[in-house]
Design a protein around this motif. Sequence first.
Motif, mmCIF file in Angstrom:
data_model
loop_
_atom_site.group_PDB
_atom_site.id
_atom_site.type_symbol
_atom_site.label_atom_id
_atom_site.label_comp_id
_atom_site.label_asym_id
_atom_site.label_seq_id
_atom_site.Cartn_x
_atom_site.Cartn_y
_atom_site.Cartn_z
ATOM 1 N N VAL A 33 0.764 -1.064 0.041
ATOM 2 C CA VAL A 33 -0.015 -0.055 0.102
ATOM 3 C C VAL A 33 1.176 1.100 -0.123
ATOM 4 O O VAL A 33 2.024 1.497 0.736
ATOM 5 N N VAL A 34 0.503 2.371 -0.808
ATOM 6 C CA VAL A 34 1.249 3.301 -0.947
ATOM 7 C C VAL A 34 0.436 4.727 -0.376
ATOM 8 O O VAL A 34 -0.801 4.766 -0.720
ATOM 9 N N PHE A 35 1.000 5.266 0.486
ATOM 10 C CA PHE A 35 0.364 6.551 0.840
ATOM 11 C C PHE A 35 1.271 7.907 -0.180
ATOM 12 O O PHE A 35 2.365 7.888 0.001
ATOM 13 N N VAL A 36 0.167 8.614 -0.715
ATOM 14 C CA VAL A 36 0.806 9.649 -1.520
ATOM 15 C C VAL A 36 -0.052 10.849 -1.395
ATOM 16 O O VAL A 36 -1.181 10.919 -0.976
ATOM 17 N N GLY A 37 0.699 11.859 -1.446
ATOM 18 C CA GLY A 37 0.043 13.237 -1.445
ATOM 19 C C GLY A 37 1.060 14.219 -1.273
ATOM 20 O O GLY A 37 2.302 13.962 -1.279
ATOM 21 N N VAL A 189 4.155 -0.902 3.689
ATOM 22 C CA VAL A 189 3.349 0.516 3.593
ATOM 23 C C VAL A 189 4.485 1.698 3.100
ATOM 24 O O VAL A 189 5.499 1.471 3.651
ATOM 25 N N TYR A 190 4.294 2.119 1.957
ATOM 26 C CA TYR A 190 5.349 3.025 1.182
ATOM 27 C C TYR A 190 4.884 4.484 1.217
ATOM 28 O O TYR A 190 3.762 4.557 0.677
ATOM 29 N N ARG A 204 -2.621 -1.026 -3.666
ATOM 30 C CA ARG A 204 -3.555 0.144 -3.556
ATOM 31 C C ARG A 204 -3.007 1.218 -3.099
ATOM 32 O O ARG A 204 -1.739 1.351 -2.453
ATOM 33 N N ILE A 205 -3.548 2.369 -3.283
ATOM 34 C CA ILE A 205 -2.993 3.636 -3.213
ATOM 35 C C ILE A 205 -3.767 4.524 -2.304
ATOM 36 O O ILE A 205 -5.152 4.652 -2.549
ATOM 37 N N VAL A 206 -3.297 5.183 -1.150
ATOM 38 C CA VAL A 206 -4.075 6.134 -0.239
ATOM 39 C C VAL A 206 -3.649 7.494 -0.699
ATOM 40 O O VAL A 206 -2.599 7.880 -0.334
#
Length: 365
Positions: A33-37, A189-190, A204-206
Motif C-alpha cells: 500500500v502506498v501513501f501519496v500526497g 506501507v510505502y 492500492r494507493i491512499v
Amino acid sequence: MAAISLQHVRKFYDNGFHAVKDFNLHIEDGEFVVFVGPSGCGKSTTLRMIAGLEDISDGNLQIGGRVVNDLQPKERDIAMVFQSYALYPHMTVRQNMGFALKLDGVPKAQINERVDEAAKMLHLEPLLERRPKELSGGQRQRVALGRAIVRKPQAFLMDEPLSNLDAKLRVEMRASIARLHRKLGVTTVYVTHDQVEAMTMGDRIVVMKGGEIQQVASPMALYERPANKFVGSFIGSPAMSFLDGHVLGGVVGGEGYALTLPTDMAQRVSGHEGQPVSLGLRPEILSLLQPGAVADNGAVLRGVAEVVEPLGAETIVTVQVGAQNIVARLAGNVDIRAGQALALVVDCSRIHLFDAESEANISLD
C-alpha cells in the motif's frame, strides 16, 4: 507477515495542529500500500505512528491483530527504510546489514546466513566487504533495504526511500523493490510524494490531503475514476486539465467551448443543470482533428498552441482555450508550432465533471 489496521486514528500536537484526521484503513496481509500526497498532507506522520515513532493521539492501531498503540517500535516487529540511508560509515556492508540482528543476540552463523540471503536478492554479494563511502547512492539504498530484509519482520515501512536518487536510479530501485515484494510477500506501507512511484508500485494507493484520506483504490481505479478534483489532478502525468463551465441540456460549455455529453453521463449530472462545474480532461483523451475531417457530436475544442514539447514518442502541447489552458498528449510526429490554431477531438466518454463547490466527481455511475 501481518495485516495492519488503523481505526479512527488521529494525530494532533500541543500547538493545536491536527496533522492526521480520522484515518481509517485496513491493509491486508502481504499487501503493498502506498501513501501519496503533497508535502504536509500527513502521510509520513501516519507511517511514523504505525512505526511507533509518533504517539497516536486517538484511535487504535493493530498489527497482526494486536493493538500496538503503547508498544515501543522494537516491540512491533516492523522494519523501516528511511529517505536517508543511515549506514554506519565505519562498518562494512555485511556488518551494517547484520548489526540489528547482532544487537538482538542472534548467533553469528545465523546472521551470516541471513545477510548472504538478502545480499543475493539485492545483488550485493560483491560489495559485502566494502564500506558505505565506497558505494553509489543506489548501492547504499540497497544496503538499507537489506538491513530491513534480514530482520524478517511482519511489515516493511518505507518513508520516501528513493527521493535522494537520480531519475535513472529511481526507476531501477522501483523495479527492485517491486521484485522484492513479489518474492517476500511481506506487508509493505510505502510513502512517497511521487505519483509515478505510487502508480507503478502499489496494490492500492491512499491519496491524502490536509491530514485526510481523499480516496483509496487500485492505481487504475484512481486514474479512471477519481473521487474528486484533487485526486484527478494529483494522479496522472501530465496532470488532468480543467475548464470552468456549466451543464445545460446535456451540453457542458464555458468560455470558448461546448461539448455534448454522452446520454448516460448527461442523465447522471442532470441534477446540476445550470450549476457551475469543472470539466476534467486527461491529456490522452485529446487528439488532433485533421484538416477536412469532421468530429462526431461536435466533440471539438478549439484553441491556440501555447507551448510545444516534443519528446520523441509523443508531443505534449499546452493549448489555450478561451482564457484557460489544457494539456494534450499527441503523437510524436505531429508538426505543431507555438501560436498555431488547433482543433482537438475529445473522447467525451472519458471526461470527468466535478461540482465547483464540493469538487466531488459527479460524472461517475
